[in-house]
Scaffold this motif. Structure first.
Motif, short mmCIF file in Angstrom:
data_model
loop_
_atom_site.label_atom_id
_atom_site.label_comp_id
_atom_site.label_asym_id
_atom_site.label_seq_id
_atom_site.Cartn_x
_atom_site.Cartn_y
_atom_site.Cartn_z
N UNK A 1 40.91 -1.35 34.76
CA UNK A 1 42.08 -2.19 35.37
C UNK A 1 41.67 -3.66 35.88
N UNK A 2 40.26 -3.70 36.20
CA UNK A 2 39.71 -5.08 36.35
C UNK A 2 39.67 -6.02 34.97
N UNK A 3 39.28 -5.36 33.98
CA UNK A 3 39.30 -5.96 32.67
C UNK A 3 40.79 -6.64 32.38
N UNK A 4 41.80 -5.89 32.57
CA UNK A 4 43.09 -6.14 32.28
C UNK A 4 43.62 -7.33 33.22
N UNK A 5 43.09 -7.17 34.34
CA UNK A 5 43.26 -8.20 35.53
C UNK A 5 42.80 -9.58 35.05
N UNK A 6 41.45 -9.68 34.66
CA UNK A 6 40.77 -10.86 34.07
C UNK A 6 41.54 -11.39 32.89
N UNK A 7 41.99 -10.71 32.13
CA UNK A 7 42.84 -11.16 31.10
C UNK A 7 44.10 -11.78 31.45
N UNK A 8 44.83 -11.27 32.55
CA UNK A 8 46.00 -11.74 33.11
C UNK A 8 45.66 -13.19 33.86
N UNK A 9 44.65 -13.18 34.48
CA UNK A 9 44.21 -14.39 35.34
C UNK A 9 43.80 -15.48 34.22
N UNK A 10 43.28 -15.28 33.08
CA UNK A 10 42.93 -16.34 32.12
C UNK A 10 44.16 -16.90 31.26
N UNK A 11 45.11 -16.01 31.38
CA UNK A 11 46.43 -16.71 30.94
C UNK A 11 47.02 -17.78 32.08
N UNK A 12 47.00 -17.14 33.20
CA UNK A 12 47.45 -17.80 34.37
C UNK A 12 46.85 -19.48 34.34
N UNK A 13 45.39 -19.58 34.25
CA UNK A 13 44.93 -20.68 34.26
C UNK A 13 45.17 -21.22 33.16
N UNK A 14 45.01 -21.06 31.77
CA UNK A 14 45.29 -21.59 30.41
C UNK A 14 46.82 -22.29 30.60
N UNK A 15 47.61 -21.65 31.30
CA UNK A 15 48.94 -22.14 31.46
C UNK A 15 48.99 -23.30 32.53
N UNK A 16 47.89 -23.36 33.44
CA UNK A 16 47.93 -24.60 34.50
C UNK A 16 48.85 -24.17 35.27
N UNK A 17 48.78 -22.75 35.77
CA UNK A 17 49.70 -22.25 37.00
C UNK A 17 48.96 -22.01 38.31
N UNK A 18 47.68 -22.45 38.24
CA UNK A 18 46.81 -22.13 39.21
C UNK A 18 46.67 -23.38 40.17
N UNK A 19 46.90 -23.26 41.39
CA UNK A 19 46.74 -24.56 42.58
C UNK A 19 46.21 -24.07 43.67
N UNK A 20 45.26 -24.97 44.28
CA UNK A 20 44.79 -24.79 45.69
C UNK A 20 45.69 -24.48 46.74
N UNK A 21 45.18 -23.60 47.80
CA UNK A 21 45.98 -23.36 49.01
C UNK A 21 46.41 -24.54 49.47
N UNK A 22 47.65 -24.66 50.21
CA UNK A 22 48.03 -25.93 50.75
C UNK A 22 47.14 -26.38 51.95
N UNK A 23 46.90 -27.49 52.11
CA UNK A 23 46.12 -28.13 53.15
C UNK A 23 46.57 -27.82 54.34
N UNK A 24 47.96 -27.92 54.52
CA UNK A 24 48.47 -27.56 55.94
C UNK A 24 48.18 -26.13 56.20
N UNK A 25 48.21 -25.15 55.22
CA UNK A 25 47.93 -23.83 55.75
C UNK A 25 46.59 -23.68 56.01
N UNK A 26 45.51 -24.30 55.33
CA UNK A 26 44.20 -24.02 55.79
C UNK A 26 43.92 -24.71 56.95
#
Length: 255
Positions: A145-170
């Motif tokens: 399941x972890x291997x499948x998760x890593x593939x999915x996360x790779x796609x999210x990163x490749x498509x530029x969909x990953x962003x930092x947590x909002x500074x206000x929340x932090x």
């Protein structure tokens, strides 16, 4: 440097181990590894995030607001409604050697037993004992399941969909853990049809939605932090807080 014990009849001959009686080993770990199979339960009980390790993204449960302190653990007890699978498999771990998965046991865990004490890894016929076999089967399932998760996360990163947590929340949390990321909802909404289909094929959409839907659980971290659990007696559970608010992989045990 860590020198893990490879789980095989040869390497484990004459060795025994103790089963962990609590989760005190994770009390200094504010980020707990997760896989996509845990999303539904984990997202309802803790905030989730993505962190970058080398070139890869990892899915984690955020269990603290500062490094070295897990707010969900007090006196060795796990206080949350959902207990991540990683806690039940430690100190067993799968490492990759070529195309094989090798199961190891952490020598530095403090759970290797003295001679004549503890549980054996293998019986006299070289077969895994039940306690070891049960953990390894669960670990193998989680690994796939972890291997499948890593593939999915790779796609999210490749498509530029990953962003930092909002500074206000932090800032609101007083968060001092660096590198926590979520999904950029605006970028997700603007994806073209082909890219969206790519996400769907990679089974990345449930991860994307769960990550952001879990963020309201940060209120639980704020409440736990105010409890000052290092001094307060551990409650039996967090019920009161919640009321208020696949690839084939071969494994080698013969060497």
């Amino acid at each position: 440097m860590s020198d893990p014990l490879v789980i095989s009849p040869k390497e484990c001959q004459g060795l025994t181990w103790h089963l962990p009686h609590d989760v005190v080993f994770a009390q200094h770990q504010a980020l707990i590894p997760l896989h996509a199979g845990e999303l539904a339960k984990a997202a309802a009980t803790m905030p989730l995030a993505l962190i970058k390790e080398g070139r890869e993204w990892r899915l984690v449960g955020v269990c603290g607001v500062e490094p070295g302190h897990n707010l969900f653990i007090k006196d060795g007890k796990w206080l949350g409604h959902y207990r991540p699978e990683w806690l039940s498999s430690w100190p067993f771990e799968i490492v990759t050697v070529g195309e094989k998965g090798v199961v190891t046991f952490g020598r530095d865990s403090g759970l290797l037993a003295s001679e004549g004490e503890g549980e054996p890894f293998f019986d006299d016929q070289g077969q895994m004992t039940e306690a070891v076999a049960t953990r390894i089967e669960a670990l193998k399932s989680a690994y796939r399941k972890q291997q499948a998760t890593q593939k999915a996360l790779s796609v999210l990163g490749t498509l530029g969909l990953i962003a930092p947590w909002p500074e206000a929340l932090q800032s609101q949390l007083g968060l001092s853990i660096d590198g926590l990321h979520m999904i950029d909802e605006k970028a997700l909404a603007q994806l073209g049809d082909e890219s969206f289909l790519t996400l769907r094929r990679a089974q990345a959409l449930p991860i994307a939605y769960a990550l952001n839907l879990s963020l309201p659980q940060t209120h639980l971290l704020a409440r736990l932090a105010r409890m000052n659990p290092a001094q307060a007696e551990a409650p039996e559970s967090l019920d009161s807080f919640f009321e208020d608010d696949e690839e084939e992989f071969s494994f080698d045990f013969d060497s």
